[in-house]
Design a protein around this motif. Structure first.
Motif, PDB file in Angstrom:
ATOM      1  N   TYR A   1       0.395  -3.851  -6.156  1.00 15.30           N
ATOM      2  CA  TYR A   1      -1.617  -2.714  -6.452  1.00 15.30           C
ATOM      3  C   TYR A   1      -1.915  -2.396  -5.260  1.00 15.30           C
ATOM      4  O   TYR A   1      -1.020  -1.888  -4.386  1.00 15.30           O
ATOM      5  CB  TYR A   1      -2.126  -3.804  -7.413  1.00 15.30           C
TER       6      TYR A   1
ATOM      7  N   SER B   1      -5.941  -1.158  -8.337  1.00 11.77           N
ATOM      8  CA  SER B   1      -5.338  -1.123 -10.002  1.00 11.77           C
ATOM      9  C   SER B   1      -4.092  -1.293  -9.008  1.00 11.77           C
ATOM     10  O   SER B   1      -3.194  -0.817  -7.760  1.00 11.77           O
ATOM     11  CB  SER B   1      -6.117   0.484  -8.943  1.00 11.77           C
TER      12      SER B   1
ATOM     13  N   ARG C   1      -2.038   0.990 -11.206  1.00 15.00           N
ATOM     14  CA  ARG C   1      -1.362   2.233 -11.180  1.00 15.00           C
ATOM     15  C   ARG C   1      -1.661   2.727 -10.327  1.00 15.00           C
ATOM     16  O   ARG C   1      -2.508   2.963  -8.878  1.00 15.00           O
ATOM     17  CB  ARG C   1      -2.904   3.231 -12.051  1.00 15.00           C
TER      18      ARG C   1
ATOM     19  N   PRO D   1      -3.530   6.028  -7.524  1.00 12.69           N
ATOM     20  CA  PRO D   1      -4.636   5.056  -7.680  1.00 12.69           C
ATOM     21  C   PRO D   1      -5.546   6.313  -8.185  1.00 12.69           C
ATOM     22  O   PRO D   1      -5.289   6.909  -7.561  1.00 12.69           O
ATOM     23  CB  PRO D   1      -5.338   4.752  -6.315  1.00 12.69           C
TER      24      PRO D   1
ATOM     25  N   GLU E   1     -12.360   4.172 -13.495  1.00 14.78           N
ATOM     26  CA  GLU E   1     -11.334   3.321 -13.351  1.00 14.78           C
ATOM     27  C   GLU E   1     -10.686   2.362 -13.165  1.00 14.78           C
ATOM     28  O   GLU E   1      -9.780   1.635 -13.318  1.00 14.78           O
ATOM     29  CB  GLU E   1     -10.041   4.320 -13.051  1.00 14.78           C
ATOM     30  N   TYR E   2     -11.846   1.922 -12.670  1.00 13.84           N
ATOM     31  CA  TYR E   2     -11.997  -0.030 -11.988  1.00 13.84           C
ATOM     32  C   TYR E   2     -12.329  -1.174 -12.435  1.00 13.84           C
ATOM     33  O   TYR E   2     -13.562  -0.988 -12.779  1.00 13.84           O
ATOM     34  CB  TYR E   2     -12.062  -0.051 -10.447  1.00 13.84           C
TER      35      TYR E   2
END
Length: 124
Positions: A32, A99, A101, A104, A110-111
């Motif tokens: 992550y 995240s 992704r 990031p 988005e979190y």
């Protein structure tokens, strides 16, 4: 569930340094990205820096590049934000989040998981 705990904030004079820590626990997964955001009074939460866990790739906001350094200690499951040459405009509550992704996201929306934050105050 994911738990995030920030520490290391405080009061420092302009030009000084602080090191923040973010320890993650729970269902983080094995790979992550850890991201630091900050939020000043009356302002929106803004991206500061991020580090990918597996490859240690780093990302910085233009406002902190060259002054802040993000790193991680895999054995301690902890990410650090070394902040040097601090300015009064760095004053904010600093939050960490994670995240899956990469790269990031830079939008806080988005979190899903956040720590409680740690206050950084830089006096002039």
């Amino acid at each position: 569930q994911v738990q995030l705990v920030e520490s290391g904030g405080g009061l420092v004079q302009a030009g000084g340094s602080l090191r923040l820590a973010c320890t993650a626990s729970g269902s983080t997964g094995s790979s992550y990205t850890v991201t630091w955001f900050r939020q000043a009074p009356g302002e929106e939460r803004e991206f500061v820096a991020a580090i990918s866990w597996s490859w240690s790739r780093t990302y910085y906001a233009d406002s902190v590049r060259g002054r802040f350094t993000i790193s991680r200690d895999i054995a301690r499951n902890t990410a650090y934000l070394q902040m040097n040459t601090l300015k009064p405009e760095d004053t904010a509550v600093y939050y960490c989040t994670i995240s899956s992704r990469s790269p990031p996201p830079r939008a806080p929306t988005e979190y899903a998981y956040w720590g409680q934050g740690t206050q950084v105050t830089v006096s002039s």
